[in-house]
Design an enzyme around this catalytic site. Structure first.
Site, PDB file in Angstrom:
ATOM      1  N   LYS A  16     -12.796  -4.169  -2.873  1.00  0.00           N
ATOM      2  CA  LYS A  16     -13.084  -3.150  -3.195  1.00  0.00           C
ATOM      3  C   LYS A  16     -12.601  -2.103  -3.906  1.00  0.00           C
ATOM      4  CE  LYS A  16     -13.811  -3.350   2.008  1.00  0.00           C
ATOM      5  NZ  LYS A  16     -13.051  -3.127   2.253  1.00  0.00           N
TER       6      LYS A  16
ATOM      7  N   LYS B  63      -7.009 -11.068  -7.399  1.00  0.00           N
ATOM      8  CA  LYS B  63      -8.127 -10.883  -5.945  1.00  0.00           C
ATOM      9  C   LYS B  63      -9.163  -9.725  -6.797  1.00  0.00           C
ATOM     10  CE  LYS B  63      -7.742  -9.163  -2.085  1.00  0.00           C
ATOM     11  NZ  LYS B  63      -8.192  -9.415  -0.451  1.00  0.00           N
TER      12      LYS B  63
ATOM     13  N   LYS C 208       0.986  -1.497   0.038  1.00  0.00           N
ATOM     14  CA  LYS C 208       0.497   0.488  -0.113  1.00  0.00           C
ATOM     15  C   LYS C 208       0.897   1.224  -0.463  1.00  0.00           C
ATOM     16  CE  LYS C 208      -4.189  -1.564   1.676  1.00  0.00           C
ATOM     17  NZ  LYS C 208      -5.989  -2.086   2.141  1.00  0.00           N
TER      18      LYS C 208
HETATM   19  P1  ATP Z   1      -9.504  -3.330   0.159  1.00  0.00           P
HETATM   20  O1  ATP Z   1      -9.529  -3.081  -1.617  1.00  0.00           O
HETATM   21  O2  ATP Z   1      -9.916  -2.138   0.235  1.00  0.00           O
HETATM   22  O3  ATP Z   1      -8.785  -4.009   0.263  1.00  0.00           O
HETATM   23  P2  ATP Z   1     -10.533  -5.949  -0.040  1.00  0.00           P
HETATM   24  O4  ATP Z   1     -12.095  -6.269  -0.848  1.00  0.00           O
HETATM   25  O5  ATP Z   1      -9.576  -6.429  -0.599  1.00  0.00           O
HETATM   26  O6  ATP Z   1     -10.038  -4.555   0.223  1.00  0.00           O
HETATM   27  P3  ATP Z   1     -11.029  -6.176   2.592  1.00  0.00           P
HETATM   28  O7  ATP Z   1     -11.746  -5.513   3.230  1.00  0.00           O
HETATM   29  O8  ATP Z   1      -8.633  -6.011   2.998  1.00  0.00           O
HETATM   30  O9  ATP Z   1     -11.411  -6.487   0.970  1.00  0.00           O
HETATM   31  O10 ATP Z   1     -10.803  -7.619   3.278  1.00  0.00           O
HETATM   32  C1  ATP Z   1     -12.351  -7.940   3.924  1.00  0.00           C
HETATM   33  C2  ATP Z   1     -12.260  -9.747   4.683  1.00  0.00           C
HETATM   34  O11 ATP Z   1     -12.564 -10.306   3.205  1.00  0.00           O
HETATM   35  C3  ATP Z   1     -10.608  -9.969   4.570  1.00  0.00           C
HETATM   36  O12 ATP Z   1     -11.362 -11.122   6.055  1.00  0.00           O
HETATM   37  C4  ATP Z   1     -10.410 -10.784   3.484  1.00  0.00           C
HETATM   38  O13 ATP Z   1      -9.431 -11.644   3.290  1.00  0.00           O
HETATM   39  C5  ATP Z   1     -11.801 -10.676   3.122  1.00  0.00           C
HETATM   40  N1  ATP Z   1     -11.380 -11.300   1.474  1.00  0.00           N
HETATM   41  C6  ATP Z   1     -11.339  -9.840   0.555  1.00  0.00           C
HETATM   42  N2  ATP Z   1     -11.487 -10.514  -0.858  1.00  0.00           N
HETATM   43  C7  ATP Z   1     -11.572 -11.395  -0.622  1.00  0.00           C
HETATM   44  C8  ATP Z   1     -11.476 -12.770  -2.570  1.00  0.00           C
HETATM   45  N3  ATP Z   1     -11.840 -11.969  -3.251  1.00  0.00           N
HETATM   46  N4  ATP Z   1     -12.271 -13.408  -1.393  1.00  0.00           N
HETATM   47  C9  ATP Z   1     -11.862 -13.953  -0.523  1.00  0.00           C
HETATM   48  N5  ATP Z   1     -12.221 -13.683   0.545  1.00  0.00           N
HETATM   49  C10 ATP Z   1     -11.692 -11.901  -0.001  1.00  0.00           C
END
Ligand code: ATP
Ligand code: LTN
Length: 326
Positions: A195, A192, A111
Site C-alpha cells: 500500500k 512486495k 519502520k
Molecule cells: P503497508 O504498506 O501500509 O505496510 P501493506 O500493503 O504491506 O501495507 P499490510 O496492511 O501490512 O499491507 O497487510 C495487510 C495484509 O495483507 C497482511 O495480512 C499482509 O500479510 C497481506 N499482504 C500485504 N501485502 C501483500 C502482498 N504483496 N502479497 C500478499 N499478501 C500481502
C-alpha cells in the site's frame, strides 16, 4: 467452531496483494470458522496520518471488505477504535511485555529507520496487536508471512500472562495462507507490492481505474528471455505475473506454463490483465453501491456491539486477576 480474527490497517487504498494475501483468505475461511475482521485504525496512527484521509480510508476499506466477499452475516466486522477495550487491554499487556522483546521486532526495526522521529506507539504496536488477538480467545490469526513474528509475540505474552495470573487467554496460532502467494511490485518484482509503495506503476490498487490497471500489467517489468516459466530468482517479473494469474484463476503453475508455452510476453500479459481487470471491475461495481449506503454503518453498528461484549469480559477478567480493584 474454531475462531479466527484478522485486521488490516486503513493506511491507503488496499492493493491486489492485500486482496490475495488477506481478504481472499478470509472469504474462504468464513464458512469454516467463527470469524472476526476489523479495521486496525489504532495501528495506523503509529505513523502520522492526515485525519481527513484516514476517515475516508476507513470507510472505503469497510466497503472494500464487503465488496470483496466478506459476508457481514458470517463475520463480526468492526472498527478497532470503537472498541475501547483493545487499548485498555493493551496497557495491561504492555506492563507484562519486555522492552527487549519489542526491540527485536523486525517491522519496528524497518519502520523506525524510515522515520527520523518515530512514536512510542510504533514500538508498542505488537502489544496492541496482541490485545486484538487475545481479547477474543481466537484459535487462528490469518496473516501474511510478514506478520508472523507479531503473532508469535502475542503467543509469548499470553503464555507469560497465563503463568503469572492463571489461565486467561487461549494461545493462538498463525495461519499463513496456504498457497503462500506473495504478490510483488510490478516495476520492481523483488519487492512486495505494498500500500505504501513509492512507485504507483508497480502497485495495483483495488480502486484504480480499470484502464490504468491494464496499463500497469502490460507495462510490468519482465526479462528478455520470452519464455513463460516460473523462476523467482532469474525471472522475478514473469514469476510474479504467473503468481497473479494463478491466484485469480486457481490454475496451477505447471498448467499455466503449458497454457502459454508458445505465447509471447505481450499475449501472456494480456491474459493476466483480462482476468485481473474482470475480477477488480466486479469488486468496484459492488463498492460503488456500498460506499455511500447506510448498509455500511449498519454492519459496523452490529459488529461493534458483539465485539465489545467479548472484549469487555476479557478486560474485566484481566483487571480482576491483576488486582486492579478496590
Ligand atoms: P503497508 O504498506 O501500509 O505496510 P501493506 O500493503 O504491506 O501495507 P499490510 O496492511 O501490512 O499491507 O497487510 C495487510 C495484509 O495483507 C497482511 O495480512 C499482509 O500479510 C497481506 N499482504 C500485504 N501485502 C501483500 C502482498 N504483496 N502479497 C500478499 N499478501 C500481502
Ligand atoms: N499488523 C497487521 C494488522 C493487524 C492485525 C491485528 C492482524 C493489527 N492487529 C490482529 C491480525 C490480527 C498488519 O499490518 N497487517
Amino acid at each position: 467452531m474454531k475462531k479466527i480474527l484478522t485486521g488490516i490497517q486503513p493506511t491507503g487504498v488496499i492493493t491486489f496483494g492485500n486482496y490475495i494475501g488477506a481478504i481472499k483468505q478470509m472469504v474462504k475461511y468464513q464458512d469454516e470458522y467463527e470469524s472476526y475482521i476489523f479495521i486496525a485504525d489504532l495501528h495506523s496512527i503509529t505513523i502520522p496520518q492526515d485525519p481527513k484521509e484516514l476517515s475516508k480510508n476507513i470507510r472505503s476499506l469497510i466497503a472494500l471488505y464487503i465488496a470483496c466477499g466478506i459476508d457481514p452475516d458470517k463475520n463480526v466486522i468492526f472498527l478497532q477504535s470503537e472498541n475501547e477495550y483493545h487499548a485498555n487491554i493493551s496497557w495491561m499487556l504492555e506492563c507484562n511485555t519486555y522492552f527487549g522483546e519489542l526491540s527485536r521486532m523486525t517491522q519496528f526495526k524497518d519502520k523506525s529507520k524510515k522515520h527520523a522521529n518515530f512514536s512510542a506507539g510504533l514500538f508498542t504496536y505488537p502489544v496492541l496487536m496482541a490485545s486484538d488477538i487475545l481479547a477474543y480467545d481466537v484459535d487462528y490469526v490469518p496473516v501474511g508471512i510478514d506478520q508472523k513474528q507479531h503473532v508469535e509475540i502475542a503467543r509469548d505474552i499470553a503464555i507469560r500472562f497465563n503463568k503469572k495470573f492463571g489461565d486467561t487467554f487461549n494461545i493462538p496460532d498463525v495461519l499463513i495462507n496456504d498457497d503462500g502467494a506473495k504478490i510483488m511490485d510490478l516495476v520492481d518484482p523483488t519487492k512486495k507490492m505494498s500500500k505504501s509503495g513509492e512507485n504507483p506503476k508497480g502497485i495495483i490498487r483495488l480502486l484504480d481505474d480499470i484502464s490504468e490497471i491494464r496499463k500497469k500489467i502490460m507495462g510490468a517489468t519482465t526479462d528478455s528471455e520470452m519464455c513463460v516459466k516460473y523462476d523467482e530468482v532469474n525471472k522475478p517479473g514473469i514469476s510474479n505475473l504467473i503468481t497473479i494469474y494463478a491466484s485469480v484463476t486457481g490454475k496451477s503453475i505447471p498448467d499455466i506454463e503449458n497454457e502459454f508455452l508458445n505465447a509471447n510476453y505481450g499475449a501472456f500479459k494480456k491474459a493476466v490483465a483480462d482476468v485481473v481487470c474482470s475480477l477488480i471491475s466486479k469488486i468496484q461495481d459492488r463498492y460503488n453501491e456500498l460506499i455511500n449506503s447506510e448498509e455500511l454503518d449498519r454492519v459496523l453498528d452490529n459488529g461493534i456491539v458483539k465485539a465489545r461484549v467479548i472484549a469487555k469480559a476479557k478486560y474485566l477478567d484481566m483487571k480482576n486477576k491483576m488486582g486492579l480493584k478496590r
